[in-house]
Design a protein around this motif. Structure first.
Motif, PDB file in Angstrom:
ATOM      1  N   ARG A 325       0.881  -1.173   0.000  1.00 29.85           N
ATOM      2  CA  ARG A 325       0.000   0.000   0.000  1.00 29.85           C
ATOM      3  C   ARG A 325       0.909   1.209   0.000  1.00 29.85           C
ATOM      4  NH1 ARG A 325      -2.270   3.045   4.194  1.00 29.85           N
ATOM      5  NH2 ARG A 325      -1.420   1.553   5.715  1.00 29.85           N
ATOM      6  N   LEU A 326       0.659   2.167  -0.896  1.00 28.93           N
ATOM      7  CA  LEU A 326       1.618   3.246  -1.093  1.00 28.93           C
ATOM      8  C   LEU A 326       0.945   4.440  -1.756  1.00 28.93           C
ATOM      9  CD1 LEU A 326       3.830   2.165  -4.148  1.00 28.93           C
ATOM     10  CD2 LEU A 326       1.664   1.119  -3.562  1.00 28.93           C
ATOM     11  N   GLU A 327       1.656   5.562  -1.731  1.00 30.94           N
ATOM     12  CA  GLU A 327       1.177   6.738  -2.438  1.00 30.94           C
ATOM     13  C   GLU A 327       1.420   6.568  -3.940  1.00 30.94           C
ATOM     14  OE1 GLU A 327      -0.577   8.876  -1.005  1.00 30.94           O
ATOM     15  OE2 GLU A 327      -0.116   8.483   1.109  1.00 30.94           O
ATOM     16  N   THR A 328       0.548   7.170  -4.743  1.00 31.94           N
ATOM     17  CA  THR A 328       0.597   6.968  -6.191  1.00 31.94           C
ATOM     18  C   THR A 328       1.931   7.380  -6.794  1.00 31.94           C
ATOM     19  OG1 THR A 328      -1.791   7.341  -6.298  1.00 31.94           O
ATOM     20  CG2 THR A 328      -0.570   7.519  -8.360  1.00 31.94           C
ATOM     21  N   ASP A 329       2.529   8.455  -6.294  1.00 33.18           N
ATOM     22  CA  ASP A 329       3.764   8.941  -6.903  1.00 33.18           C
ATOM     23  C   ASP A 329       4.981   8.066  -6.573  1.00 33.18           C
ATOM     24  OD1 ASP A 329       4.045   9.575  -4.245  1.00 33.18           O
ATOM     25  OD2 ASP A 329       4.426  11.725  -4.550  1.00 33.18           O
ATOM     26  N   ARG A 330       4.778   6.994  -5.806  1.00 34.22           N
ATOM     27  CA  ARG A 330       5.893   6.132  -5.447  1.00 34.22           C
ATOM     28  C   ARG A 330       5.792   4.736  -6.078  1.00 34.22           C
ATOM     29  NH1 ARG A 330       6.758   8.207   0.833  1.00 34.22           N
ATOM     30  NH2 ARG A 330       7.032  10.386   0.204  1.00 34.22           N
ATOM     31  N   ILE A 331       4.829   4.563  -6.968  1.00 33.20           N
ATOM     32  CA  ILE A 331       4.631   3.252  -7.598  1.00 33.20           C
ATOM     33  C   ILE A 331       5.847   2.841  -8.410  1.00 33.20           C
ATOM     34  CG2 ILE A 331       3.292   2.016  -9.342  1.00 33.20           C
ATOM     35  CD1 ILE A 331       0.838   3.606  -8.374  1.00 33.20           C
ATOM     36  N   THR A 332       6.328   3.713  -9.268  1.00 30.31           N
ATOM     37  CA  THR A 332       7.452   3.372 -10.147  1.00 30.31           C
ATOM     38  C   THR A 332       8.706   3.049  -9.348  1.00 30.31           C
ATOM     39  OG1 THR A 332       6.570   4.775 -11.915  1.00 30.31           O
ATOM     40  CG2 THR A 332       8.903   4.178 -12.047  1.00 30.31           C
ATOM     41  N   ALA A 333       9.003   3.873  -8.349  1.00 32.46           N
ATOM     42  CA  ALA A 333      10.197   3.636  -7.536  1.00 32.46           C
ATOM     43  C   ALA A 333      10.070   2.342  -6.736  1.00 32.46           C
ATOM     44  CB  ALA A 333      10.428   4.822  -6.597  1.00 32.46           C
ATOM     45  N   TYR A 421       7.116 -10.951 -14.795  1.00 35.81           N
ATOM     46  CA  TYR A 421       6.215 -11.132 -13.652  1.00 35.81           C
ATOM     47  C   TYR A 421       4.874 -10.492 -13.973  1.00 35.81           C
ATOM     48  CZ  TYR A 421       8.197  -6.457 -12.843  1.00 35.81           C
ATOM     49  OH  TYR A 421       8.638  -5.150 -13.001  1.00 35.81           O
ATOM     50  N   GLY A 422       3.891 -10.737 -13.141  1.00 39.48           N
ATOM     51  CA  GLY A 422       2.639 -10.040 -13.235  1.00 39.48           C
ATOM     52  C   GLY A 422       2.622  -8.899 -12.247  1.00 39.48           C
ATOM     53  N   ILE A 423       1.972  -7.821 -12.608  1.00 39.82           N
ATOM     54  CA  ILE A 423       1.852  -6.700 -11.675  1.00 39.82           C
ATOM     55  C   ILE A 423       0.479  -6.053 -11.845  1.00 39.82           C
ATOM     56  CG2 ILE A 423       3.008  -5.069 -13.235  1.00 39.82           C
ATOM     57  CD1 ILE A 423       4.155  -3.767 -10.590  1.00 39.82           C
ATOM     58  N   VAL A 424      -0.173  -5.873 -10.708  1.00 35.87           N
ATOM     59  CA  VAL A 424      -1.485  -5.218 -10.690  1.00 35.87           C
ATOM     60  C   VAL A 424      -1.362  -3.963  -9.845  1.00 35.87           C
ATOM     61  CG1 VAL A 424      -3.871  -5.400  -9.905  1.00 35.87           C
ATOM     62  CG2 VAL A 424      -2.764  -7.359 -11.011  1.00 35.87           C
ATOM     63  N   VAL A 425      -1.783  -2.856 -10.394  1.00 31.83           N
ATOM     64  CA  VAL A 425      -1.726  -1.575  -9.696  1.00 31.83           C
ATOM     65  C   VAL A 425      -3.129  -0.975  -9.689  1.00 31.83           C
ATOM     66  CG1 VAL A 425      -0.805   0.768  -9.692  1.00 31.83           C
ATOM     67  CG2 VAL A 425       0.676  -1.158 -10.337  1.00 31.83           C
ATOM     68  N   ALA A 426      -3.622  -0.695  -8.506  1.00 30.79           N
ATOM     69  CA  ALA A 426      -4.900  -0.009  -8.339  1.00 30.79           C
ATOM     70  C   ALA A 426      -4.608   1.392  -7.811  1.00 30.79           C
ATOM     71  CB  ALA A 426      -5.798  -0.772  -7.374  1.00 30.79           C
ATOM     72  N   ARG A 427      -5.075   2.402  -8.528  1.00 32.85           N
ATOM     73  CA  ARG A 427      -4.793   3.788  -8.157  1.00 32.85           C
ATOM     74  C   ARG A 427      -6.070   4.475  -7.674  1.00 32.85           C
ATOM     75  NH1 ARG A 427      -0.156   5.824 -11.102  1.00 32.85           N
ATOM     76  NH2 ARG A 427       0.700   4.237 -12.505  1.00 32.85           N
ATOM     77  N   PRO A 428      -5.937   5.385  -6.731  1.00 32.81           N
ATOM     78  CA  PRO A 428      -7.094   6.205  -6.360  1.00 32.81           C
ATOM     79  C   PRO A 428      -7.367   7.213  -7.479  1.00 32.81           C
ATOM     80  CG  PRO A 428      -5.146   6.963  -5.206  1.00 32.81           C
ATOM     81  CD  PRO A 428      -4.729   5.730  -5.951  1.00 32.81           C
TER      82      PRO A 428
END
Length: 431
Positions: A325-333, A421-428
């Motif tokens: 669980r994280l802030e949106t601007d930190r997904i890439t990092a 790999y698989g990656i799922v990202v859910a953003r607010p």
């Protein structure tokens, strides 16, 4: 026929191997006496959402509800009242690969309650009126599940991991399918899958093992002879390892922070020997405040608000996943940091000190969670219903303690690719 496993394979308790007996009706009974003043009965069937077809997806879970709605001998609600009157507790659970029903009672009440438990499981009448009432309950459960952002993200992750296997489907089933089921479909499903020859019954507590077996055997007197056999799953075509990054991103209007799940396909129970190192690897990465990802991504770099790693083992194929669980601007990092950690595990051996700590942590967690009658009966029923063997329930801790640093590195190299790999990202929602 009785087959008792040798005590030598038991790592956490001396002389603890339970008795395993095949009854004449085909049911397996696993019995063990332990000096705790309670007895747990666990009835396991290898029946879950994985054996369903799409048009009845959710049937196994719906049936779990209907089992408690009466038999020819018990009116709806009577089983619950008689259990509660003796201060006993009961419940049930459905997964992809199994359904099980369990009751914990005082030893002196065990003989009175076992026939009731076997009656409701084996002789469920599935009345039409109760079916319609319980359909509403199940549909509400589905709505609550679909309204949970964490469950929605997990569902997307499983769809990404298993596009061909039934593990992609929800255990509860889609609302539209549940809305269309009829009682006769469920009665046929129950008749096919709920015969004694398909059951593993574990009884653990403070009664002699022979008495436990005799009580369970007598309890089956309420069950009419039935045709059928233990469910035999045919090994499906497993999903191959990811060959590229498969990315699914979406906006979830209920979120305030983003969710990220990175996952790989992992071995299942049918490939049990290759799961132990992955259990250790998951603990190294993301279980507890001393794990690598918690210390690095949460405490030091503060990229994630929470982060954890799991090796989830289904019957045929599992998934190894990291959830954050994280802030949106930190997904890439965060994604980049996770791939760095995987590459490090592939190139460097875990230190002796870290490995010793993690092995102890994983082994002791298992031991500490298998002390109560209900916990032991769960383990025995789970492993026997899935594998036809209880040895893994007895030697898990010892297998973990034998994992070496080279095993961890080999598992990372074989199963956790930093480039596929698989990656799922859910953003607010933005703004």
């Amino acid at each position: 026929m009785t087959a008792t496993l040798p005590p030598a394979i038991c790592s956490s308790r001396s002389n603890c191997a339970p008795r395993v007996e095949l009854l004449t009706n085909g049911a397996i009974v696993i019995a063990e006496q332990i000096p705790i003043d309670a007895v747990n009965l666990n009835v396991w069937l290898g029946v879950g959402s994985a054996i369903e077809t799409d048009d009845i997806n959710g049937m196994a879970h719906f049936l779990e509800h209907m089992v408690f709605k009466g038999t020819a001998q018990l009116q709806p609600g009577e089983f619950d009242r008689r259990v509660e009157a003796r201060g006993a507790v009961m419940n049930a659970a459905t997964s992809q690969d199994y359904t099980h029903y369990f009751i914990t009672t005082a030893p002196q009440d065990f003989a009175q309650l076992v026939p009731l438990q076997l009656d409701v499981v084996c002789n469920a009448s599935i009345p039409d009126a109760e079916f319609e009432r319980e359909r509403l309950v199940v549909r509400e459960e589905i709505r609550r599940s679909e309204d949970n952002p964490t469950r929605r993200t997990y569902a997307r992750a499983m769809e990404t991991c298993f596009p061909g296997l039934p593990y992609r489907r929800p255990i509860l089933g889609p609302d539209a399918v549940i809305a269309g089921l009829v009682p006769d479909q469920m009665r046929a499903f129950h008749k096919r899958h709920y015969c004694p020859a398909a059951m593993t019954v574990a009884a653990v507590g403070n009664l002699p093992e022979q008495e436990l077996i005799d009580i369970v055997t007598a309890g089956f007197d309420c069950v009419a002879p039935a045709s059928g056999d233990r469910v035999r799953h045919i090994l499906p075509d497993l999903e191959p390892p990811f060959t590229e990054i498969v990315r699914h991103e979406y906006t979830d209007p209920q979120l305030q922070q983003a969710r990220l799940v990175m996952l790989w396909r992992a071995p299942g129970l049918q490939d049990l020997d290759n799961t132990y190192a992955l259990d250790v690897l998951a603990a190294i990465l993301g279980q507890g405040k001393s794990s690598r990802l918690f210390r690095d991504l949460r405490e030091e770099r503060q990229l994630a608000l929470s982060i954890s790693a799991y090796n989830a083992t289904n019957k045929f194929q599992g998934s190894f996943y990291i959830s954050a669980r994280l802030e949106t601007d930190r997904i890439t990092a965060t994604e980049a940091a996770l791939t760095d950690h995987v590459m490090r595990l592939q190139s460097e051996l875990v230190s002796d000190a870290e490995l010793a700590r993690i092995r102890t942590q994983v082994a002791n967690r298992f031991i500490f969670s298998s002390e109560k009658p209900s916990e032991l009966a769960n383990l025995y029923g789970y492993y026997y219903s899935q594998l036809g063997d209880i040895a893994p329930a007895l030697n898990y801790a010892e297998r973990v303690r034998r994992i070496e640093a080279t095993d961890v590195r080999a598992a990372a190299r074989q199963y956790l690719s930093p480039t596929a790999y698989g990656i799922v990202v859910a953003r607010p929602p933005a703004g």
